[in-house]
Design an enzyme around this catalytic site. Sequence first.
Site, PDB file in Angstrom:
ATOM      1  N   GLU A  37       0.616  -1.283  -0.033  1.00 42.58           N
ATOM      2  CA  GLU A  37       0.077   0.166  -0.040  1.00 42.58           C
ATOM      3  C   GLU A  37       0.908   1.174  -0.011  1.00 42.58           C
ATOM      4  OE1 GLU A  37      -0.130  -2.450   2.286  1.00 42.58           O
ATOM      5  OE2 GLU A  37      -2.075  -3.534   1.705  1.00 42.58           O
ATOM      6  N   ALA A  38       1.972   1.238   0.902  1.00 44.50           N
ATOM      7  CA  ALA A  38       2.812   2.397   0.880  1.00 44.50           C
ATOM      8  C   ALA A  38       3.591   2.546  -0.551  1.00 44.50           C
ATOM      9  CB  ALA A  38       3.684   2.310   1.986  1.00 44.50           C
ATOM     10  N   ASN A  39       3.910   1.500  -1.201  1.00 45.15           N
ATOM     11  CA  ASN A  39       4.424   1.646  -2.276  1.00 45.15           C
ATOM     12  C   ASN A  39       3.799   2.511  -3.428  1.00 45.15           C
ATOM     13  OD1 ASN A  39       6.639  -0.040  -1.507  1.00 45.15           O
ATOM     14  ND2 ASN A  39       5.888  -1.977  -2.561  1.00 45.15           N
ATOM     15  N   ILE A 170      -3.151 -11.517  -3.601  1.00 46.61           N
ATOM     16  CA  ILE A 170      -3.223 -12.722  -2.721  1.00 46.61           C
ATOM     17  C   ILE A 170      -1.797 -13.247  -2.430  1.00 46.61           C
ATOM     18  CG2 ILE A 170      -4.163 -14.870  -2.352  1.00 46.61           C
ATOM     19  CD1 ILE A 170      -6.513 -14.292  -4.042  1.00 46.61           C
ATOM     20  N   LYS A 228      -2.746  -7.898 -14.306  1.00 46.73           N
ATOM     21  CA  LYS A 228      -1.319  -7.726 -14.516  1.00 46.73           C
ATOM     22  C   LYS A 228      -0.371  -9.034 -14.916  1.00 46.73           C
ATOM     23  CE  LYS A 228      -1.439  -5.630 -10.434  1.00 46.73           C
ATOM     24  NZ  LYS A 228      -0.782  -4.988  -9.133  1.00 46.73           N
ATOM     25  N   GLY A 230       2.525  -9.595 -15.849  1.00 43.03           N
ATOM     26  CA  GLY A 230       3.905  -9.604 -15.618  1.00 43.03           C
ATOM     27  C   GLY A 230       4.567  -9.159 -17.000  1.00 43.03           C
ATOM     28  N   GLY A 260       4.174  -4.172  -9.646  1.00 41.54           N
ATOM     29  CA  GLY A 260       2.762  -4.316  -9.369  1.00 41.54           C
ATOM     30  C   GLY A 260       2.411  -2.996  -8.785  1.00 41.54           C
ATOM     31  N   ASP A 261       2.812  -2.605  -7.765  1.00 40.89           N
ATOM     32  CA  ASP A 261       2.385  -1.469  -7.057  1.00 40.89           C
ATOM     33  C   ASP A 261       2.713  -0.188  -7.735  1.00 40.89           C
ATOM     34  OD1 ASP A 261       1.846  -3.212  -4.943  1.00 40.89           O
ATOM     35  OD2 ASP A 261       4.084  -3.079  -4.216  1.00 40.89           O
ATOM     36  N   ASP A 297      11.634  -1.199  -3.652  1.00 44.68           N
ATOM     37  CA  ASP A 297      10.016  -0.871  -4.265  1.00 44.68           C
ATOM     38  C   ASP A 297       9.704   0.285  -4.681  1.00 44.68           C
ATOM     39  OD1 ASP A 297      10.163  -3.756  -3.447  1.00 44.68           O
ATOM     40  OD2 ASP A 297       8.032  -3.652  -2.647  1.00 44.68           O
TER      41      ASP A 297
HETATM   42  O1  KDG Z   1       3.945  -5.540  -3.776  1.00 47.31           O
HETATM   43  C1  KDG Z   1       5.345  -5.679  -3.262  1.00 47.31           C
HETATM   44  C2  KDG Z   1       4.953  -6.110  -1.799  1.00 47.31           C
HETATM   45  O2  KDG Z   1       4.538  -7.570  -1.740  1.00 47.31           O
HETATM   46  C3  KDG Z   1       6.381  -6.094  -0.828  1.00 47.31           C
HETATM   47  O3  KDG Z   1       6.722  -5.045  -0.923  1.00 47.31           O
HETATM   48  C4  KDG Z   1       5.807  -6.779   0.291  1.00 47.31           C
HETATM   49  O4  KDG Z   1       4.152  -5.549   0.932  1.00 47.31           O
HETATM   50  C5  KDG Z   1       4.720  -6.616   0.923  1.00 47.31           C
HETATM   51  C6  KDG Z   1       3.901  -7.985   1.214  1.00 47.31           C
HETATM   52  O5  KDG Z   1       3.051  -7.990   1.982  1.00 47.31           O
HETATM   53  O6  KDG Z   1       4.248  -8.767   0.417  1.00 47.31           O
END
Ligand code: KDG
Length: 321
Positions: A37-39, A170, A228, A230, A260-261, A297
Site C-alpha cells: 500500500e505504501a509503495n 493474494i 497484470k 507481468g 505491481g504497485d 520497491d
Molecule cells: O508488492 C510488493 C510487496 O509485496 C512487498 O513490498 C512486500 O508488502 C509486501 C507484502 O506484504 O508482500
Amino acid sequence: MGIDFVSLGEVMVQLNPVTPGPIRYCKYFEVHVAGAEANTLIGLQRLGYKTGLITKVGNDEFGKLIINTLKAEGVDISRVSIDDEAPTGVYFIQRHFPIPGQSTVFYYRHNSAASKLSKDDIDEYFITSAHTLYLTGITPSLSFSCLEATEKAFLIAKRSGMKVIFDTNIRMKLWRESNRARKAISKFLSSDIIFTNPEDISILFPNISINEGARNLINRGAKMVVIKLGPKGSMVLTKERTYQLNAYKVPFVEDPIGAGDAFNAAFIASIYKGLTIEEALENANAAGALVVTVRGDIEALPTWHELEIFKQSLKKTFLLR
Ligand code: KDG
C-alpha cells in the site's frame, strides 16, 4: 485536510541482498522501506497526488526509519501509530534463484506491530477526508483485527460515496489456505477498480476460466478490472470492452518485487488525470518496467517526466515493445 488517496497496511523494512542467488550465501544486504500500500501511495505522491496511510510500527529503529521515509515522501503520517510491544515487520528478498529474473520473499512479520491494527485505528474523519480509499488483499491477511479494520474502512468509504480501489494481492504465504483468502477477499470485490492477476483470479473463482472470473468481477460492480500479466503486459476489462497491451522489454531485471504497485500508481494517476485506458495502461506498464530494473520497491517510482523519458528512450532503441 486535503488528501486524495487514503490507505491502510503494513510497511516493512526490506533487506535486499546485493548479490543474487540463495540467500544463505548472501553476505551484504541493502536496507529498503516497502509495503504494497505504501509503495502505491508513494508512487501516487510522485505523480502529484496527496496521500495518507494508516499503519502501526514498532517502537524500534526500523519503525523510525519507516516513519522518516513516509514523511520524506510526503505521505500524511498523522495516523501512523507506534506499538510499544510488537516489533516492526521485516522481510528478506532472494533474487534470481531458483528462477532467474524472479524474486522470492521471506517474511519476518508474524505478530508485527502492523498486524495489531484494529477497527479502533480506523478514523472515519481521516478516511473521508480523501476521495478514494486504496486497499489490498494483504492487510486483511495479517490478522483477524486487520481484516476487521479493512472491512470498517471499506464500509465507511462505500457509505460516504468515496471511490474504492482494491488490489487482490493474494499472498499465499500469509493466507496459507486458499479458502481463507477467497472468503475474506470476496468482501472487497464490489470496489470501483480492481487490480488482479490470473493466479489470484483462479484462487477467487476456482472452477471457471480466468476470462469468466474477470467478467464475474465486472458483474459484481467493478467499473474496471485491471489484470497484470507481468512480462506479458496487462489487460483492462470494462463492461463494454477489453484492452490489452504488451509489456515494455527492459534490458535487465534486478528485482521485480514492487513492480505491481508501481503499475497501480501510474494506472490510477493516469485515469484520475483524465487519460484514456490505453494511455493509462502504457504508463502503468512503463512504471512497472522501470521498477524491476532497480532493487527496492519505492526508489524507482517515476514522476511524470521520468515516465516520459523512459518511454521515449525505449521507443528510440531497438528494445521495442
Ligand atoms: O508488492 C510488493 C510487496 O509485496 C512487498 O513490498 C512486500 O508488502 C509486501 C507484502 O506484504 O508482500
